[in-house]
Design a protein around this motif. Structure first.
Motif, PDB file in Angstrom:
ATOM      1  N   TRP A  47       0.847  -1.187   0.000  1.00  0.00           N
ATOM      2  CA  TRP A  47       0.000   0.000   0.000  1.00  0.00           C
ATOM      3  C   TRP A  47       0.885   1.240   0.000  1.00  0.00           C
ATOM      4  N   VAL A  48       0.485   2.264  -0.762  1.00  0.00           N
ATOM      5  CA  VAL A  48       1.275   3.486  -0.879  1.00  0.00           C
ATOM      6  C   VAL A  48       0.414   4.681  -0.494  1.00  0.00           C
ATOM      7  N   ASN A  49       0.969   5.545   0.371  1.00  0.00           N
ATOM      8  CA  ASN A  49       0.338   6.811   0.705  1.00  0.00           C
ATOM      9  C   ASN A  49       0.923   7.846  -0.247  1.00  0.00           C
ATOM     10  N   GLU A  50       0.122   8.305  -1.196  1.00  0.00           N
ATOM     11  CA  GLU A  50       0.625   9.195  -2.232  1.00  0.00           C
ATOM     12  C   GLU A  50       0.975  10.576  -1.694  1.00  0.00           C
ATOM     13  N   GLU A  55       5.445   3.818   1.851  1.00  0.00           N
ATOM     14  CA  GLU A  55       4.986   2.534   1.326  1.00  0.00           C
ATOM     15  C   GLU A  55       4.912   1.540   2.475  1.00  0.00           C
ATOM     16  N   TYR A 124       2.300   6.493  12.599  1.00  0.00           N
ATOM     17  CA  TYR A 124       1.890   5.141  12.227  1.00  0.00           C
ATOM     18  C   TYR A 124       1.825   4.203  13.425  1.00  0.00           C
ATOM     19  N   GLN A 136      -8.344   0.753  -2.459  1.00  0.00           N
ATOM     20  CA  GLN A 136      -8.080   1.876  -1.562  1.00  0.00           C
ATOM     21  C   GLN A 136      -8.274   1.442  -0.121  1.00  0.00           C
ATOM     22  N   LEU A 150      -4.448   5.033   1.525  1.00  0.00           N
ATOM     23  CA  LEU A 150      -3.388   4.319   0.840  1.00  0.00           C
ATOM     24  C   LEU A 150      -3.969   3.592  -0.358  1.00  0.00           C
ATOM     25  N   ARG A 152      -3.485   0.465  -3.205  1.00  0.00           N
ATOM     26  CA  ARG A 152      -2.792  -0.815  -3.409  1.00  0.00           C
ATOM     27  C   ARG A 152      -1.915  -0.707  -4.645  1.00  0.00           C
TER      28      ARG A 152
END
Length: 153
Positions: A47-50, A55, A124, A136, A150, A152
């Motif tokens: 998962w990536v938080n843009e 990541e 986190y 998402q 985040l 996928r």
């Protein structure tokens, strides 16, 4: 006829064997899919938080890797953390591993300290309510209500 050379009893026996085997295969596939759907980890994956370029790679079991960019002069730092997942209440809790943070700080040759790692990972290291909608993942902090979205990978 090629099968059983016109012997109806043999053809009937072969047909029963084929039907039994195919039924068993269908039942095994159905059981596998049901187990996979209802007992699998819905958060497993990358998962990536843009917004922050963080990541999160969630693995089966209870470990995840958090890739934090621009912590020091290096491009990113991979931190292994522990997590717990309560699928009934949809609670995702990330906890720090003090020994892992100490090892990372020692390996960095002074580029960053254990305190800098804790500060970078602070948002986190808490308990979240999670929601998965397609590709998402929305993590809502349980105490203050802050949200992280985040995607996928």
């Amino acid at each position: 006829m090629i099968i059983a050379k016109n012997d109806e009893a043999k053809r009937s026996k072969i047909w029963r064997i084929v039907m039994t085997a195919s039924s068993a295969v269908i039942i095994l596939i159905a059981v596998y899919l049901l187990v996979k759907v209802f007992t699998g980890n819905p958060l497993q994956g990358t998962w990536v938080n843009e917004d922050s370029n963080v990541e999160m790679e969630i693995k089966s079991g209870s470990s995840l890797t958090l890739r934090v960019p621009d912590l020091a002069e290096e491009s990113s730092v991979n931190v292994k953390l522990d997590y717990s997942l309560d699928k009934d209440d949809k609670i995702f809790t990330i906890s720090e591993d003090k020994e892992e943070l100490k090892k990372l700080a020692d390996k960095s040759d002074g580029m960053y300290t254990e305190e800098a790692l804790e500060a970078a990972l602070g948002s986190y290291m808490t308990s979240f309510t999670y929601s998965v909608d397609g590709e998402q993942l929305t993590l809502t902090e349980r105490e203050y209500g802050d949200q992280m979205v985040l995607i996928r990978e």
